[in-house]
Design an enzyme around this catalytic site. Structure first.
Site, short mmCIF file in Angstrom:
data_model
loop_
_atom_site.label_atom_id
_atom_site.label_comp_id
_atom_site.label_asym_id
_atom_site.label_seq_id
_atom_site.Cartn_x
_atom_site.Cartn_y
_atom_site.Cartn_z
N HIS A 90 75.85 9.47 12.28
CA HIS A 90 76.28 10.87 12.20
C HIS A 90 77.63 11.03 11.50
CE1 HIS A 90 73.68 10.38 15.78
NE2 HIS A 90 73.03 11.32 15.14
N GLU A 142 78.05 15.00 14.11
CA GLU A 142 78.10 15.15 12.65
C GLU A 142 79.04 16.29 12.26
OE1 GLU A 142 74.31 15.56 10.53
OE2 GLU A 142 75.39 16.71 9.01
N SER A 238 68.89 14.91 20.10
CA SER A 238 68.55 14.75 18.69
C SER A 238 68.30 16.12 18.08
CB SER A 238 67.31 13.86 18.55
OG SER A 238 66.73 14.03 17.27
#
Ligand code: SF4
Length: 348
Positions: A90, A142, A238
């Site tokens: 990420h 991220e 996720s």
């Protein structure tokens, strides 16, 4: 956690029972590379190898690597000085890289190259005095990494509902970027609303939502229109997995559920269901999908057809820190996605 076989009962439904299996699904090139990076680091340097955050957002992958000697930490200050640390797929901010250097850690950067591309865009637009509107989810690793590349010039846009409250200094010098794993449709809606407010909004040079996220959404859209139930294999944290559930429901699935393991499928989900759609997020080994298919077969859904909307053959080279072997020779990667999946199967 192995599936409990013969747990699901074969009950009669109106119409023939079948499974539509979405393709592409499962591992993307960035996940494949990141997982191999940890395994190679363990081979090369021995256990333990530290990994900042989950290497990819999948609990099965993480627990398998833990058994091999990886230690997952939240931040670099938990790692003994001089140790090896892998940065997850990420990505990380420059502050994290500096924190690792300050502790004399040997860093191996497994950031997906498609995330690095977004980092570079952020740096370039910030240098050119743009204000960056980053579409993404607050708190996602991220997003934290990307914002960290241009912290003074980036504003996070969480959802279309956020757009009305965004303020910028110069509405004629604004660009949007995005997290790589969002819903394509929702992101385009957010961009449409942003452009209504800022008509001179600049687009990124290329799509930030990655090929793997896009391809898995296209495939599940095609499956969902014919599905009474969609099962998405993947972990709750996720992003691209959770988006697949949302997309399946939007595109016609009567119900959609996420599971980490086949053992989480409930008998009542199958009541009255003729067609089950199955897919998996970009960090999911195929062995977990196979277990879902095995359990569904026990329940009478043994007729499986693939719905293929794209072929994928992208592979990334390993992080540069792992490209040479201990003697300094080029260490050709030589491990395609298909080979890896077989490797994971053998461990079960
Ligand atoms: S989902 Fe996309 S951005 Fe994320 S690791 Fe996979 S290819 Fe890279």
């Amino acid at each position: 956690m192995p599936a409990l076989r013969n747990r699901l009962k074969d009950t009669p439904v109106a119409g023939a029972k079948r499974v539509l299996l979405a393709a592409p699904r499962g591992y993307c090139a960035g996940v494949d590379r990141a997982v191999i990076a940890v395994e190679k680091a363990l081979d090369r340097f021995g256990a333990p190898v530290y990994v900042r955050k989950q290497i990819v957002h999948n609990i099965h992958v993480v627990s398998t690597l833990e058994k091999k000697g990886a230690i997952f930490v939240d931040d670099v200050d938990e790692v003994p000085e001089g140790s090896h640390i892998v940065f997850s797929a990420h990505g990380v901010s420059p502050a994290v890289v500096q924190g690792a250097a300050d502790r004399s850690l040997e860093a191996i950067d497994a950031t997906c190259p498609l995330v690095t591309k977004v980092h570079r865009e952020a740096v370039r637009f910030a240098k050119n005095d743009f204000e960056i509107l980053l579409i993404g989810h607050a708190g996602h690793e991220e997003v934290e990494g990307t914002m960290g590349h241009a912290p003074e010039r980036t504003t996070l846009v969480n959802s279309p509902a956020d757009v009305a409250n965004i303020t910028v200094n110069n509405p004629d010098h604004v660009v949007w970027l995005s997290q790589t794993t969002l819903s394509v449709d929702e992101t385009m809606e957010t961009v449409r609303l942003l452009r209504e407010r800022f008509p001179n909004l600049q687009d990124p040079p290329s799509d930030d939502i990655c090929y793997a996220t896009t391809n898995r959404q296209v495939a599940i859209k095609k499956v969902a229109v014919d599905a009474d139930l969609v099962i998405v294999v993947g972990s709750a944290n996720s992003s691209n997995t959770v988006r697949l559930v949302d997309v399946a429901l939007e595109y016609g699935a009567k119900a959609a559920y996420r599971v980490d393991y086949a053992s989480e499928i409930k008998q009542e989900w199958l009541e009255g269901v003729a067609t089950v759609g199955v897919t998996s997020g970009a960090s999911v080994p195929e062995v977990l999908v196979q277990e879902v298919l095995d359990d569904l077969a026990d329940a009478g859904y043994g007729d499986v057809s693939q719905v293929v909307t794209a072929e994928e053959d992208l592979m990334f080279s390993l992080p540069k820190e792992l490209r040479k072997d201990a003697e300094g020779n080029a260490d050709e990667r030589g491990l395609g996605g298909r080979v890896r999946q077989l490797d994971w199967q053998k461990q079960r």
